[in-house]
Scaffold this motif. Structure first.
Motif, PDB file in Angstrom:
ATOM      1  N   HIS A 110       0.839  -1.183   0.000  1.00 46.60           N
ATOM      2  CA  HIS A 110       0.000   0.000   0.000  1.00 46.60           C
ATOM      3  C   HIS A 110       0.882   1.242   0.000  1.00 46.60           C
ATOM      4  CE1 HIS A 110      -3.248  -2.760   0.975  1.00 46.60           C
ATOM      5  NE2 HIS A 110      -4.102  -1.773   0.830  1.00 46.60           N
ATOM      6  N   THR A 111       0.363   2.311  -0.590  1.00 44.27           N
ATOM      7  CA  THR A 111       1.115   3.556  -0.703  1.00 44.27           C
ATOM      8  C   THR A 111       0.574   4.576   0.287  1.00 44.27           C
ATOM      9  OG1 THR A 111       1.446   3.146  -3.065  1.00 44.27           O
ATOM     10  CG2 THR A 111       1.893   5.370  -2.266  1.00 44.27           C
ATOM     11  N   PHE A 112       1.479   5.180   1.035  1.00 42.10           N
ATOM     12  CA  PHE A 112       1.131   6.246   1.967  1.00 42.10           C
ATOM     13  C   PHE A 112       1.894   7.507   1.569  1.00 42.10           C
ATOM     14  CE2 PHE A 112       0.660   2.238   4.170  1.00 42.10           C
ATOM     15  CZ  PHE A 112      -0.592   2.359   4.773  1.00 42.10           C
ATOM     16  N   ARG A 113       1.370   8.659   1.977  1.00 39.98           N
ATOM     17  CA  ARG A 113       1.977   9.925   1.568  1.00 39.98           C
ATOM     18  C   ARG A 113       2.045  10.885   2.759  1.00 39.98           C
ATOM     19  NH1 ARG A 113      -1.733  12.635  -2.213  1.00 39.98           N
ATOM     20  NH2 ARG A 113      -1.865  14.630  -1.161  1.00 39.98           N
ATOM     21  N   LEU A 114       3.142  11.612   2.860  1.00 38.24           N
ATOM     22  CA  LEU A 114       3.312  12.627   3.890  1.00 38.24           C
ATOM     23  C   LEU A 114       3.701  13.935   3.219  1.00 38.24           C
ATOM     24  CD1 LEU A 114       3.757  13.748   6.784  1.00 38.24           C
ATOM     25  CD2 LEU A 114       6.084  12.806   6.670  1.00 38.24           C
ATOM     26  N   GLU A 115       2.931  14.986   3.480  1.00 37.20           N
ATOM     27  CA  GLU A 115       3.249  16.320   2.983  1.00 37.20           C
ATOM     28  C   GLU A 115       3.798  17.139   4.148  1.00 37.20           C
ATOM     29  OE1 GLU A 115       0.020  18.145   0.930  1.00 37.20           O
ATOM     30  OE2 GLU A 115      -0.013  16.636  -0.674  1.00 37.20           O
ATOM     31  N   TRP A 116       5.029  17.574   4.001  1.00 41.83           N
ATOM     32  CA  TRP A 116       5.767  18.238   5.067  1.00 41.83           C
ATOM     33  C   TRP A 116       6.022  19.684   4.661  1.00 41.83           C
ATOM     34  CZ3 TRP A 116       9.953  15.225   8.121  1.00 41.83           C
ATOM     35  CH2 TRP A 116      10.563  16.049   9.057  1.00 41.83           C
ATOM     36  N   GLN A 117       5.265  20.609   5.252  1.00 43.53           N
ATOM     37  CA  GLN A 117       5.447  22.032   4.982  1.00 43.53           C
ATOM     38  C   GLN A 117       6.100  22.653   6.221  1.00 43.53           C
ATOM     39  OE1 GLN A 117       4.906  22.301   2.036  1.00 43.53           O
ATOM     40  NE2 GLN A 117       3.252  20.876   1.543  1.00 43.53           N
ATOM     41  N   PRO A 118       7.367  23.068   6.137  1.00 41.82           N
ATOM     42  CA  PRO A 118       8.149  23.401   7.337  1.00 41.82           C
ATOM     43  C   PRO A 118       7.884  24.798   7.883  1.00 41.82           C
ATOM     44  CG  PRO A 118       9.485  23.679   5.388  1.00 41.82           C
ATOM     45  CD  PRO A 118       8.156  23.160   4.912  1.00 41.82           C
ATOM     46  N   GLY A 119       8.330  25.001   9.122  1.00 45.62           N
ATOM     47  CA  GLY A 119       8.394  26.321   9.729  1.00 45.62           C
ATOM     48  C   GLY A 119       7.077  26.899  10.187  1.00 45.62           C
ATOM     49  N   PRO A 120       7.098  28.162  10.629  1.00 41.08           N
ATOM     50  CA  PRO A 120       5.878  28.848  11.072  1.00 41.08           C
ATOM     51  C   PRO A 120       4.819  28.866   9.972  1.00 41.08           C
ATOM     52  CG  PRO A 120       7.832  30.105  11.668  1.00 41.08           C
ATOM     53  CD  PRO A 120       8.302  28.995  10.785  1.00 41.08           C
ATOM     54  N   GLY A 121       3.588  28.531  10.352  1.00 36.01           N
ATOM     55  CA  GLY A 121       2.513  28.449   9.366  1.00 36.01           C
ATOM     56  C   GLY A 121       2.492  27.149   8.603  1.00 36.01           C
ATOM     57  N   GLY A 122       3.453  26.259   8.879  1.00 36.98           N
ATOM     58  CA  GLY A 122       3.520  24.988   8.161  1.00 36.98           C
ATOM     59  C   GLY A 122       2.608  23.940   8.767  1.00 36.98           C
ATOM     60  N   ARG A 123       2.685  22.724   8.232  1.00 39.91           N
ATOM     61  CA  ARG A 123       1.834  21.640   8.708  1.00 39.91           C
ATOM     62  C   ARG A 123       2.357  20.303   8.190  1.00 39.91           C
ATOM     63  NH1 ARG A 123      -3.958  22.704   6.887  1.00 39.91           N
ATOM     64  NH2 ARG A 123      -4.231  20.455   7.194  1.00 39.91           N
ATOM     65  N   MET A 139      -8.422  -1.752  -0.677  1.00 35.06           N
ATOM     66  CA  MET A 139      -7.785  -1.742  -1.991  1.00 35.06           C
ATOM     67  C   MET A 139      -8.118  -0.484  -2.789  1.00 35.06           C
ATOM     68  SD  MET A 139      -6.080  -4.507  -1.843  1.00 35.06           S
ATOM     69  CE  MET A 139      -5.509  -4.630  -3.528  1.00 35.06           C
ATOM     70  N   GLY A 140      -8.723   0.521  -2.142  1.00 35.29           N
ATOM     71  CA  GLY A 140      -9.072   1.758  -2.839  1.00 35.29           C
ATOM     72  C   GLY A 140      -7.850   2.486  -3.352  1.00 35.29           C
ATOM     73  N   GLN A 141      -8.021   3.297  -4.395  1.00 34.42           N
ATOM     74  CA  GLN A 141      -6.911   4.004  -5.028  1.00 34.42           C
ATOM     75  C   GLN A 141      -7.092   5.516  -5.007  1.00 34.42           C
ATOM     76  OE1 GLN A 141      -3.978   2.541  -6.261  1.00 34.42           O
ATOM     77  NE2 GLN A 141      -4.872   0.837  -5.082  1.00 34.42           N
ATOM     78  N   ASP A 142      -8.027   6.007  -4.167  1.00 34.26           N
ATOM     79  CA  ASP A 142      -8.248   7.449  -4.055  1.00 34.26           C
ATOM     80  C   ASP A 142      -7.480   7.985  -2.850  1.00 34.26           C
ATOM     81  OD1 ASP A 142     -10.075   7.400  -6.199  1.00 34.26           O
ATOM     82  OD2 ASP A 142     -11.704   6.823  -4.850  1.00 34.26           O
ATOM     83  N   TRP A 143      -6.745   9.082  -3.058  1.00 30.96           N
ATOM     84  CA  TRP A 143      -6.014   9.672  -1.945  1.00 30.96           C
ATOM     85  C   TRP A 143      -6.987  10.283  -0.951  1.00 30.96           C
ATOM     86  CZ3 TRP A 143      -1.464   8.338  -0.678  1.00 30.96           C
ATOM     87  CH2 TRP A 143      -0.476   8.081  -1.620  1.00 30.96           C
ATOM     88  N   VAL A 144      -6.835   9.911   0.311  1.00 32.44           N
ATOM     89  CA  VAL A 144      -7.713  10.394   1.376  1.00 32.44           C
ATOM     90  C   VAL A 144      -6.853  10.953   2.499  1.00 32.44           C
ATOM     91  CG1 VAL A 144      -9.423   9.735   3.111  1.00 32.44           C
ATOM     92  CG2 VAL A 144      -9.546   8.769   0.810  1.00 32.44           C
ATOM     93  N   HIS A 145      -7.244  12.127   2.990  1.00 36.04           N
ATOM     94  CA  HIS A 145      -6.516  12.760   4.086  1.00 36.04           C
ATOM     95  C   HIS A 145      -6.786  12.003   5.380  1.00 36.04           C
ATOM     96  CE1 HIS A 145      -5.751  15.941   7.173  1.00 36.04           C
ATOM     97  NE2 HIS A 145      -4.695  16.122   6.405  1.00 36.04           N
ATOM     98  N   ALA A 146      -5.724  11.512   6.031  1.00 35.25           N
ATOM     99  CA  ALA A 146      -5.888  10.689   7.225  1.00 35.25           C
ATOM    100  C   ALA A 146      -5.674  11.476   8.514  1.00 35.25           C
ATOM    101  CB  ALA A 146      -4.915   9.508   7.185  1.00 35.25           C
ATOM    102  N   PHE A 147      -4.701  12.387   8.532  1.00 31.42           N
ATOM    103  CA  PHE A 147      -4.393  13.086   9.772  1.00 31.42           C
ATOM    104  C   PHE A 147      -3.517  14.286   9.446  1.00 31.42           C
ATOM    105  CE2 PHE A 147      -1.938  13.584  13.798  1.00 31.42           C
ATOM    106  CZ  PHE A 147      -3.009  13.773  14.658  1.00 31.42           C
ATOM    107  N   SER A 148      -3.544  15.298  10.325  1.00 34.48           N
ATOM    108  CA  SER A 148      -2.705  16.476  10.115  1.00 34.48           C
ATOM    109  C   SER A 148      -2.287  17.080  11.445  1.00 34.48           C
ATOM    110  CB  SER A 148      -3.446  17.530   9.270  1.00 34.48           C
ATOM    111  OG  SER A 148      -4.567  18.028   9.990  1.00 34.48           O
ATOM    112  N   ILE A 149      -1.148  17.735  11.437  1.00 38.08           N
ATOM    113  CA  ILE A 149      -0.655  18.514  12.573  1.00 38.08           C
ATOM    114  C   ILE A 149      -0.326  19.906  12.045  1.00 38.08           C
ATOM    115  CG2 ILE A 149       1.155  18.778  14.303  1.00 38.08           C
ATOM    116  CD1 ILE A 149       1.483  15.783  14.356  1.00 38.08           C
ATOM    117  N   LYS A 150      -0.994  20.928  12.584  1.00 37.04           N
ATOM    118  CA  LYS A 150      -0.741  22.298  12.162  1.00 37.04           C
ATOM    119  C   LYS A 150       0.245  22.963  13.112  1.00 37.04           C
ATOM    120  CE  LYS A 150      -5.260  22.937   9.984  1.00 37.04           C
ATOM    121  NZ  LYS A 150      -6.488  23.766   9.928  1.00 37.04           N
ATOM    122  N   ASP A 151       0.984  23.926  12.566  1.00 36.25           N
ATOM    123  CA  ASP A 151       2.013  24.596  13.350  1.00 36.25           C
ATOM    124  C   ASP A 151       1.424  25.265  14.585  1.00 36.25           C
ATOM    125  OD1 ASP A 151       4.712  25.883  13.745  1.00 36.25           O
ATOM    126  OD2 ASP A 151       3.513  27.678  13.400  1.00 36.25           O
TER     127      ASP A 151
END
Length: 342
Positions: free
Chosen positions: A33-46, A67-79
């Motif tokens: 399975h494929t997982f994805r992490l978007e890392w936006q650094p610093g103040p105002g990042g997430r 087995m779904g193939q649609d990207w779904v947002h699982a969790f987030s941490i805001k600055d």
């Protein structure tokens, strides 16, 4: 380290795990399975974690059979949510750790009887009450492993494409000279005796480009002749297994054997790694330029010093002019006296 003070016991139980934040099914443990992490650094990042599911609409999704193939947002941490600890989304160069480490506070019973020894060792019978029934048998009878097919890292030079600070593109950015830091702290990247008596630097051996012994092309990231028809045209052929006579040393002579030979763009003994380098020079390259005056700092003169020097130069110029004018008058008067005498 201890858990952050703002987590209660139940939050500690499910913290920092995709499995607790997002529902997993049996298929997640049987297929890739494929997982994805978007890392936006610093103040105002997430930080945003994504997984693949069946997307129903913009706000609803379902795991289903996994087995779904649609990207779904699982969790987030805001600055801004980190203000309670004074932390921020990291901006310095970092590395990723992939492991199967299981915390003693994840996946285990909330409440453990006071009579329990509160130990976590499947080989110790007195620790059985700390685990769910059957857990230790599963660990002993099953091959517990995590297989990783690939890890891909993308960075953008378009600062307006994301929130937070600009991405530090490359492995040795100027703002955080990673290579120089490692060079100055080599001892922290080496094992100490008795674990190793041979480490002389962070990287004990240089990465070889090919040269591993092989039997077939697939050992070198290639395609075997028997499987060529079943392979798609998009299959990347990283290397091939080549038979030849190879020199083993000055005294041992040469032998005939098969070794991996890498194609352009791939490296490693078995040619399985992409030979990727930074597109732009890093901090180390910029500091070690071959030009003599390249690394000299640009001089800066304070304004007050400039004014003082300018006044001094004007004064010297005026005094010099007066001296020259006085000498000229003396010469003129001497010449005039000689004219009268004659």
């Amino acid at each position: 380290p201890e858990e952050p003070v703002h987590r209660n016991k139940n939050q500690v139980f499910q913290a920092d795990a995709v499995g607790a934040i997002h529902q997993l099914t049996k298929s997640h443990f049987k297929t890739m399975h494929t997982f994805r992490l978007e890392w936006q650094p610093g103040p105002g990042g997430r930080l945003d974690w994504f997984t693949k599911d069946y997307k129903v609409n913009s706000t609803l999704s379902m795991t289903g059979d996994g087995m779904g193939q649609d990207w779904v947002h699982a969790f987030s941490i805001k600055d801004e949510s980190l203000n309670i600890t004074g932390a921020q989304i990291p901006v310095e160069p970092s590395y990723l750790i992939m492991n199967t480490g299981i915390s003693s506070t994840w996946g285990f019973p909330y409440n453990i009887p006071d009579s329990c020894a509160k130990c976590y060792d499947c080989n110790n019978a007195t620790c059985a009450c700390s685990f769910h029934p059957g857990f230790c048998n599963m660990m002993k009878s099953s091959n517990v492993a995590m297989y990783i097919d690939h890890v891909r890292v993308y960075q953008t030079t378009n600062h307006s494409a994301h929130v937070g600070d600009p991405h530090s593109v490359g492995c040795d950015p100027v703002a955080y000279p990673t290579r120089e830091f490692i060079k100055g702290h080599e001892y922290t990247y080496m094992r100490t005796p008795p674990f190793s008596y041979h480490d002389t630097g962070p990287l004990a051996k240089k990465i070889k480009k090919g040269g591993a012994r092989c039997q077939t092309n697939s050992d070198c990231g290639g395609v075997d002749e028997s499987n060529e028809s079943s392979q798609s045209q998009e299959t990347q052929i990283r290397g091939s297994c080549v038979a030849g006579e190879y020199n083993q040393g000055f005294f041992t002579g040469s032998v005939f054997e098969r070794k991996c030979q890498c194609n352009v763009g791939y490296t490693g003994p078995n040619c399985l790694t992409m030979d990727k380098r930074d597109d732009e020079p890093g901090a180390w390259e910029l500091r070690t330029q071959t030009k003599i005056f390249k690394n000299l700092p640009t001089p800066e003169v304070p304004i007050t010093l400039l004014v003082a020097l300018s006044g001094l130069l004007v004064t010297v110029f005026v005094v010099a002019c007066r001296q020259v004018a006085g000498k000229n008058r003396e010469i003129y008067n001497i010449n005039a006296s000689y004219s009268k005498i004659s």
